[in-house]
Design an enzyme around this catalytic site. Sequence first.
Site, PDB file in Angstrom:
ATOM      1  N   ASN A  46       4.806   0.468  -3.345  1.00 42.77           N
ATOM      2  CA  ASN A  46       3.751  -0.497  -3.721  1.00 42.77           C
ATOM      3  C   ASN A  46       3.005  -0.924  -2.291  1.00 42.77           C
ATOM      4  O   ASN A  46       3.520  -0.870  -1.271  1.00 42.77           O
ATOM      5  CB  ASN A  46       4.174  -1.839  -4.427  1.00 42.77           C
ATOM      6  CG  ASN A  46       5.455  -2.582  -3.569  1.00 42.77           C
ATOM      7  OD1 ASN A  46       6.150  -1.966  -2.813  1.00 42.77           O
ATOM      8  ND2 ASN A  46       5.722  -3.911  -3.679  1.00 42.77           N
ATOM      9  N   GLU A  48       0.501  -3.713  -1.101  1.00 39.22           N
ATOM     10  CA  GLU A  48      -0.231  -5.058  -1.405  1.00 39.22           C
ATOM     11  C   GLU A  48      -1.656  -5.184  -0.618  1.00 39.22           C
ATOM     12  O   GLU A  48      -1.855  -4.462   0.418  1.00 39.22           O
ATOM     13  CB  GLU A  48       0.778  -6.312  -1.370  1.00 39.22           C
ATOM     14  CG  GLU A  48       1.811  -6.028  -2.226  1.00 39.22           C
ATOM     15  CD  GLU A  48       2.851  -7.294  -2.282  1.00 39.22           C
ATOM     16  OE1 GLU A  48       2.915  -7.894  -1.202  1.00 39.22           O
ATOM     17  OE2 GLU A  48       3.584  -7.291  -3.098  1.00 39.22           O
ATOM     18  N   CYS A  57       1.076  -0.905  -7.579  1.00 41.71           N
ATOM     19  CA  CYS A  57       2.501  -0.674  -7.832  1.00 41.71           C
ATOM     20  C   CYS A  57       2.967   0.668  -7.324  1.00 41.71           C
ATOM     21  O   CYS A  57       2.105   1.580  -7.341  1.00 41.71           O
ATOM     22  CB  CYS A  57       2.628  -0.754  -9.263  1.00 41.71           C
ATOM     23  SG  CYS A  57       2.437  -2.556 -10.086  1.00 41.71           S
ATOM     24  N   GLU A  59       4.751   2.833  -8.800  1.00 40.60           N
ATOM     25  CA  GLU A  59       4.610   3.779  -9.931  1.00 40.60           C
ATOM     26  C   GLU A  59       3.093   4.615  -9.942  1.00 40.60           C
ATOM     27  O   GLU A  59       2.681   5.716  -9.999  1.00 40.60           O
ATOM     28  CB  GLU A  59       4.676   3.398 -11.258  1.00 40.60           C
ATOM     29  CG  GLU A  59       6.289   2.750 -11.445  1.00 40.60           C
ATOM     30  CD  GLU A  59       6.323   1.251 -11.306  1.00 40.60           C
ATOM     31  OE1 GLU A  59       5.766   0.836 -10.131  1.00 40.60           O
ATOM     32  OE2 GLU A  59       6.956   0.515 -12.176  1.00 40.60           O
TER      33      GLU A  59
HETATM   34  N1  THU Z   1       5.683  -3.843  -8.775  1.00 31.52           N
HETATM   35  C1  THU Z   1       5.658  -2.402  -8.546  1.00 31.52           C
HETATM   36  O1  THU Z   1       5.445  -1.632  -7.766  1.00 31.52           O
HETATM   37  N2  THU Z   1       5.829  -1.808  -9.840  1.00 31.52           N
HETATM   38  C2  THU Z   1       6.282  -2.542 -10.864  1.00 31.52           C
HETATM   39  O2  THU Z   1       6.495  -2.057 -11.743  1.00 31.52           O
HETATM   40  C3  THU Z   1       6.391  -3.974 -10.907  1.00 31.52           C
HETATM   41  C4  THU Z   1       5.648  -4.773  -9.772  1.00 31.52           C
HETATM   42  C5  THU Z   1       5.068  -4.520  -7.474  1.00 31.52           C
HETATM   43  C6  THU Z   1       3.775  -5.324  -7.163  1.00 31.52           C
HETATM   44  C7  THU Z   1       3.812  -6.094  -6.357  1.00 31.52           C
HETATM   45  O3  THU Z   1       3.533  -5.611  -5.073  1.00 31.52           O
HETATM   46  C8  THU Z   1       5.175  -6.621  -6.347  1.00 31.52           C
HETATM   47  O4  THU Z   1       5.944  -5.551  -6.895  1.00 31.52           O
HETATM   48  C9  THU Z   1       5.753  -7.956  -7.031  1.00 31.52           C
HETATM   49  O5  THU Z   1       5.198  -8.223  -8.343  1.00 31.52           O
END
Ligand code: THU
Length: 138
Positions: A46, A48, A57, A59
């Site tokens: 991920n 941000e 995310c 994925e």
């Molecule tokens: N996140 C993911 O990378 N994949 C998911 O399926 C759920 C959430 C990340 C998004 C954000 O950067 C952090 O987790 C908290 O929500």
Amino acid sequence: MSDDSNRDELVIAARRARENAYAPYSDFAVGAALRFADGTVVTGANVENASYGLSLCAEAAAVVRAMNEGHRGGLEEVAVIGSGADPVTPCGRCRQLLFELADLGGTDPVVWCASDEEAVSARLSDLLPRAFGPGSLG
Ligand code: THU
């Protein structure tokens, strides 16, 4: 290779990818790994953003990387690992992104939802039943 060692290898790849997560706002690092029929493994973490809603995310990062490397279908197995005690399941948007890539090759990948303690599996079709996809456009 046994199913177990396939799973372990993919979860390890996702965990390694998690090391490159950029998650200073949530402090919740996530890694993902996609395994294709030709044996290729593509990973993502991920990313941000100070504008929180723009965060990507793990994925999604992996799907975009895979498609930019030319993958169109052949998605057999997915692993996603978060930072908490409980296994992480892909968010709704990521289920949809995974579905498009899988649907191009007509597969229904196993998704390993993992934490550092455990991994539980689900079929993508169970996580996203009656999905909207390429075939839905008529
Ligand atoms: N996140 C993911 O990378 N994949 C998911 O399926 C759920 C959430 C990340 C998004 C954000 O950067 C952090 O987790 C908290 O929500």
